[in-house]
Design a protein around this motif. Sequence first.
Motif, PDB file in Angstrom:
ATOM      1  N   ALA A 195       0.826  -1.210   0.000  1.00  0.00           N
ATOM      2  CA  ALA A 195       0.000   0.000   0.000  1.00  0.00           C
ATOM      3  C   ALA A 195       0.859   1.258   0.000  1.00  0.00           C
ATOM      4  CB  ALA A 195      -0.931  -0.008   1.209  1.00  0.00           C
ATOM      5  N   MET A 196       1.910   1.251   0.811  1.00  0.00           N
ATOM      6  CA  MET A 196       2.746   2.436   0.904  1.00  0.00           C
ATOM      7  C   MET A 196       3.479   2.668  -0.409  1.00  0.00           C
ATOM      8  SD  MET A 196       3.629   5.033   2.548  1.00  0.00           S
ATOM      9  CE  MET A 196       3.351   4.999   4.310  1.00  0.00           C
ATOM     10  N   LEU A 197       3.914   1.592  -1.048  1.00  0.00           N
ATOM     11  CA  LEU A 197       4.625   1.764  -2.312  1.00  0.00           C
ATOM     12  C   LEU A 197       3.697   2.343  -3.379  1.00  0.00           C
ATOM     13  CD1 LEU A 197       7.146   1.397  -3.991  1.00  0.00           C
ATOM     14  CD2 LEU A 197       6.414  -0.926  -4.512  1.00  0.00           C
ATOM     15  N   VAL A 198       2.529   1.751  -3.504  1.00  0.00           N
ATOM     16  CA  VAL A 198       1.592   2.216  -4.519  1.00  0.00           C
ATOM     17  C   VAL A 198       1.089   3.623  -4.208  1.00  0.00           C
ATOM     18  CG1 VAL A 198      -0.687   1.789  -5.504  1.00  0.00           C
ATOM     19  CG2 VAL A 198       0.874  -0.118  -5.137  1.00  0.00           C
ATOM     20  N   GLY A 199       0.682   3.816  -2.949  1.00  0.00           N
ATOM     21  CA  GLY A 199       0.155   5.120  -2.555  1.00  0.00           C
ATOM     22  C   GLY A 199       1.198   6.209  -2.624  1.00  0.00           C
ATOM     23  N   GLY A 200       2.391   5.902  -2.149  1.00  0.00           N
ATOM     24  CA  GLY A 200       3.466   6.899  -2.152  1.00  0.00           C
ATOM     25  C   GLY A 200       3.843   7.286  -3.564  1.00  0.00           C
ATOM     26  N   PHE A 201       3.926   6.310  -4.447  1.00  0.00           N
ATOM     27  CA  PHE A 201       4.271   6.562  -5.845  1.00  0.00           C
ATOM     28  C   PHE A 201       3.190   7.424  -6.503  1.00  0.00           C
ATOM     29  CE2 PHE A 201       6.265   6.198  -9.744  1.00  0.00           C
ATOM     30  CZ  PHE A 201       5.501   5.568 -10.714  1.00  0.00           C
ATOM     31  N   TRP A 202       1.957   7.104  -6.230  1.00  0.00           N
ATOM     32  CA  TRP A 202       0.844   7.863  -6.792  1.00  0.00           C
ATOM     33  C   TRP A 202       0.896   9.319  -6.323  1.00  0.00           C
ATOM     34  CZ3 TRP A 202      -3.134  10.434  -4.400  1.00  0.00           C
ATOM     35  CH2 TRP A 202      -4.175  10.871  -5.247  1.00  0.00           C
ATOM     36  N   TYR A 203       1.128   9.471  -5.020  1.00  0.00           N
ATOM     37  CA  TYR A 203       1.175  10.808  -4.435  1.00  0.00           C
ATOM     38  C   TYR A 203       2.313  11.618  -5.042  1.00  0.00           C
ATOM     39  CZ  TYR A 203       1.644  14.497  -0.903  1.00  0.00           C
ATOM     40  OH  TYR A 203       1.746  15.704  -0.274  1.00  0.00           O
ATOM     41  N   PHE A 204       3.458  10.977  -5.166  1.00  0.00           N
ATOM     42  CA  PHE A 204       4.644  11.645  -5.698  1.00  0.00           C
ATOM     43  C   PHE A 204       4.420  12.058  -7.150  1.00  0.00           C
ATOM     44  CE2 PHE A 204       9.110  12.591  -5.723  1.00  0.00           C
ATOM     45  CZ  PHE A 204       9.506  12.370  -7.027  1.00  0.00           C
ATOM     46  N   ARG A 205       3.864  11.146  -7.920  1.00  0.00           N
ATOM     47  CA  ARG A 205       3.694  11.398  -9.347  1.00  0.00           C
ATOM     48  C   ARG A 205       2.656  12.467  -9.630  1.00  0.00           C
ATOM     49  NH1 ARG A 205       2.926   8.881 -14.520  1.00  0.00           N
ATOM     50  NH2 ARG A 205       0.916   7.973 -14.032  1.00  0.00           N
ATOM     51  N   ALA A 206       1.731  12.647  -8.701  1.00  0.00           N
ATOM     52  CA  ALA A 206       0.684  13.642  -8.921  1.00  0.00           C
ATOM     53  C   ALA A 206       1.283  15.037  -9.099  1.00  0.00           C
ATOM     54  CB  ALA A 206      -0.315  13.641  -7.769  1.00  0.00           C
ATOM     55  N   ALA A 207       2.415  15.303  -8.501  1.00  0.00           N
ATOM     56  CA  ALA A 207       3.032  16.623  -8.608  1.00  0.00           C
ATOM     57  C   ALA A 207       4.215  16.620  -9.573  1.00  0.00           C
ATOM     58  CB  ALA A 207       3.514  17.080  -7.227  1.00  0.00           C
ATOM     59  N   GLU A 208       4.307  15.599 -10.401  1.00  0.00           N
ATOM     60  CA  GLU A 208       5.465  15.417 -11.278  1.00  0.00           C
ATOM     61  C   GLU A 208       5.861  16.679 -12.030  1.00  0.00           C
ATOM     62  OE1 GLU A 208       7.262  12.685 -11.601  1.00  0.00           O
ATOM     63  OE2 GLU A 208       8.404  13.063 -13.414  1.00  0.00           O
ATOM     64  N   ASN A 209       4.875  17.386 -12.560  1.00  0.00           N
ATOM     65  CA  ASN A 209       5.203  18.543 -13.383  1.00  0.00           C
ATOM     66  C   ASN A 209       5.558  19.787 -12.586  1.00  0.00           C
ATOM     67  OD1 ASN A 209       4.847  17.193 -15.788  1.00  0.00           O
ATOM     68  ND2 ASN A 209       2.655  17.510 -15.770  1.00  0.00           N
ATOM     69  N   GLU A 210       5.393  19.708 -11.266  1.00  0.00           N
ATOM     70  CA  GLU A 210       5.676  20.894 -10.469  1.00  0.00           C
ATOM     71  C   GLU A 210       7.132  20.988 -10.067  1.00  0.00           C
ATOM     72  OE1 GLU A 210       2.831  22.559  -8.705  1.00  0.00           O
ATOM     73  OE2 GLU A 210       1.462  21.459  -9.995  1.00  0.00           O
ATOM     74  N   TYR A 211       7.808  19.834  -9.949  1.00  0.00           N
ATOM     75  CA  TYR A 211       9.136  19.841  -9.345  1.00  0.00           C
ATOM     76  C   TYR A 211      10.137  20.679 -10.117  1.00  0.00           C
ATOM     77  CZ  TYR A 211       7.239  15.838  -6.792  1.00  0.00           C
ATOM     78  OH  TYR A 211       6.466  15.018  -6.021  1.00  0.00           O
ATOM     79  N   GLY A 212       9.897  20.853 -11.411  1.00  0.00           N
ATOM     80  CA  GLY A 212      10.861  21.573 -12.220  1.00  0.00           C
ATOM     81  C   GLY A 212      10.721  23.076 -12.181  1.00  0.00           C
ATOM     82  N   ARG A 213       9.740  23.562 -11.438  1.00  0.00           N
ATOM     83  CA  ARG A 213       9.512  25.010 -11.372  1.00  0.00           C
ATOM     84  C   ARG A 213      10.700  25.725 -10.774  1.00  0.00           C
ATOM     85  NH1 ARG A 213       3.934  25.379  -9.729  1.00  0.00           N
ATOM     86  NH2 ARG A 213       2.718  25.449 -11.652  1.00  0.00           N
TER      87      ARG A 213
END
Lengths: 305, 269
Positions: free
Chosen positions: A286-304
């Motif tokens: 659950a943590m792997l799937v949930g954490g990955f999902w959470y992280f990826r949701a902001a994928e396009n923001e990190y490069g700001r």
Amino acid sequence: MTPPDHPRPDTGLPEPQRPDLPHDLRGRWPHLRRVGIRLPLREYLRELWRRREFAITVPLGELKAQNQDSALGQVWHLLNPLLLIAVYYLIFGVMLQVEDRRGVDNYLPFLIVGVIVFNYTRSSIQAGARMIVKNRKLVQSINFPRAILPLSAIVSEAIAHLYALPIMLVLVSLVRGGPPPQWTWLLLVVVFVLQSMFNLGISMVVARLSFHFRDVQQLLPFILRLYFYSSGVLIPINTDIIPNPTLVTILQLNPAYLLVEMAREAVLVGPLDPQVWLLGTLWSVAMLVGGFWYFRAAENEYGRV
Amino acid sequence: MSELATVSVAAGDPTVVVDRVDITYRIYADSAPRLRKAFVRDRRQREHRSVEAVRDVSFVARSGEAVGIVGHNGSGKSTLLRGIAGLVPITTGDIYASSIPVLLGVAAALEPDLSGRRNVLLGGTALGIPRAELEKRFDEIVEFAGVEEFIDLPLRAFSSGMRSRLQFAIATAVTPEILMVDESLSTGDAEFKERSDDRIRGMLAEAGSVFLVSHSMRSIRDVCTRVLWLDHGRLVADGNTDEVVDAYERYMGDLKRKRKQRKHPPEQR
């Protein structure tokens, strides 16, 4: 709030027309891919796989750097948890006599396994928290799947942990009251895999959180300390120590507790509790799937910038 | 998406399609949001400004083209490039590209605390270049950038010129299909400029695409076949190099003259 409009300059040239694009752009030009939107999962994983060497390059480089830095460099990595164990044993084992009072058979092996296993999760969380911020420049300049960053942090910590595990086993079998080597020790492989999955997931959560809120990195040591005490590393979680049974049940659902418990059952002479192992597996997935999902949701923001 | 090493687009095929793109981003008053700000009731502290960096820009770039982008400071050139590279989210519109563009931008990609050697490995693998390839071409990269003596020192010891040369060398080690160079902070010397222009021309011959943002009209005229002119986020001209650059220089010259006249009105002379 938009800035005041500026008049269009008089260029003396014809105004650029919007080009006539085919209705079915991807059909006409299948080699074109959309940019700036979230990649579908399969493509994301494929891009991640393409950069897998990054996840190995980073930790290997750090290992080399550590070796060059100090003569004891790599040794400190192992010495640290060992010293911790010594200190805790002195306080809880010798002075407070947890062993006799709280029904722990053989406190020292109990402590050794707990500290070393918890340490893997603790350092993974701390490493994950730093990843985006530390690699800010890379993230702002190159377009790559950002998940490679927490992944490389976990690879680094996993390698360190793989060094620590045999030492842990040796210690456990040498100390007074420690069990001899047995087949259940092989279950540590399972624990390692599950713990790695869990660590990867949670480090992604922390990575994103500390990208959004810089304070997280300041708070983290305190949160981790609290987590340490509530995971049954120093003192077992049972009703002997904690009178409130509801609280005990809640604490026994803590994933770090479960991981430590699984390791203890595998290493010490403890019966294998299927409930613990089942819950531990569920948490890890659950943590792997949930954490990955959470992280990826902001994928396009990190490069700001 | 094609593997990095080969340019797979046929000559003349579109490599970048920008369709009615707006890029608007928010700047917070405080540079890094703090946890407490999330709980603050006072709206003033949570204020942000919206910047419409790119407004309704559309164009199609094809392989073999070298596209220059000119415009005043803050006209959205860098933001547009970063949008095409997928580094900033697009507010409306669509962008399509034939491969992930490689951007040599204003923001340095390399880590100052690590050695040049480590940075080559880090930057290269982040670009998706296989390690074996990087190790094979390592000497070539270092030589091209002219940093042989410094390569094992931390990047902090490099001059900014050396850093951008190394970055260029890494990014072009394996011919990218779409290369974007943001020269707004020009830090290469004339000799390196020639070498990098050569490399760019080589890329174009292999049917790649190049975008060049520069304040030097000479650079633009040297390399580019087509020029886009951005003004306050809008595309105001799109045509062949000489036409657009001539018009741009004329316009900027006029502006400068008008500004001078305002500062020193004729009566005072």
